[in-house]
Design an enzyme around this catalytic site. Structure first.
Site, PDB file in Angstrom:
ATOM      1  CG  ASP A  21      -1.965  -1.037   1.218  1.00 49.17           C
ATOM      2  OD1 ASP A  21      -2.791  -0.979   0.292  1.00 49.17           O
ATOM      3  OD2 ASP A  21      -1.982  -1.913   2.099  1.00 49.17           O
ATOM      4  CG  ASP A  58      -7.109  -3.721  -0.066  1.00 51.82           C
ATOM      5  OD1 ASP A  58      -6.853  -4.199   1.050  1.00 51.82           O
ATOM      6  OD2 ASP A  58      -6.456  -2.791  -0.583  1.00 51.82           O
TER       7      ASP A  58
END
Ligand code: DX5
Ligand code: ZN
Length: 223
Positions: free
Chosen positions: A31, A171
């Protein structure tokens, strides 16, 4: 179904990545936030550049930024399989997708919980993956937004109807229970804190894969 593990909520990211490497997890989900698209936890690029020291697994890069072009090249240099960025940036989507493809990587678009799913239709044939957000982007360890379950089914239907080959990934906030519910519809599950807060990463990954039952059942001794 594949599992991609996020380490965003970890304090010692190197240790977490090393531990994930010892499991059979399919990807390491990276991320990246720069606070232009959303506020969130920033992991400096200088740290991410060294990720190869801790894992040989392929990376599933999730850019949460307004201008993906600024960062794509740096992730291409790593062991990256796919790069995803937000559909909400609106500007230069096609250019950024083409740039990722030019480097021979898979490209994806993420979609936030409040964004209209119809925006995806026009991109279905041009992307390798859709990343449905189960939380608002920025931080690990948030609670899954229950309405997203329905969105997953809608997008799966959309892909089938268009006879597209687009992979579907989810996610944010995924634990065993949610994994079980979305597994019939998705190709990839991204999970972070559920894995990295556990003592045994492999056992938790097995739980996400549905290989073993829920914690309580498994821990109940046979009488
Ligand atoms: C949220 C990130 C997610 C998150 C996943 O902004 O994109 O990848 O770190 O972690 P958990 O599973 O803890 O929500
Ligand atoms: Zn992510």
């Amino acid at each position: 179904m594949k599992i991609s593990a996020s380490f965003l909520s970890c304090r010692k990211i190197e240790k977490a990545i090393e531990k994930l490497s010892l499991t059979d997890v399919d990807y390491i989900h990276v991320d990246f936030v720069d606070n232009t698209f959303c506020q969130g936890k920033k992991i400096p690029m200088r740290k991410l550049k060294k990720i190869y020291r801790y894992t040989a697994k392929r990376l599933d890069v999730h850019l949460m930024v307004k201008k993906p072009k600024k960062y794509i090249k740096q992730f291409v240099k790593l062991n990256t399989e796919m790069i995803t960025f937000p559909i909400e940036i609106e500007k230069d989507i096609e250019k950024n997708l083409n740039l990722i493809k030019k480097y021979g990587l898979k490209c994806g678009l993420s979609i936030n919980p409040d964004t209209n799913l119809h925006l995806l239709e026009k991109w279905l044939d041009k992307i390798d993956m859709i990343l449905i957000m189960g939380v608002n982007p920025g931080y690990g360890g948030q609670e899954f937004i229950p309405e997203v379950k329905n969105r997953v089914e809608i997008v799966r239907k959309m892909i089938t109807e268009h006879q597209a080959k687009t992979l579907l990934s989810i996610d944010g906030g995924i634990d065993q229970e949610i994994a079980k519910e979305v597994t019939p519809f998705v190709d990839i599950i991204v999970s972070g804190s559920y894995i990295t807060n556990s003592d045994d990463y492999q056992l938790t990954i097995d739980r996400l894969r549905g290989k073993i039952g829920p914690e309580k059942e498994a821990d109940t001794p046979n009488i």
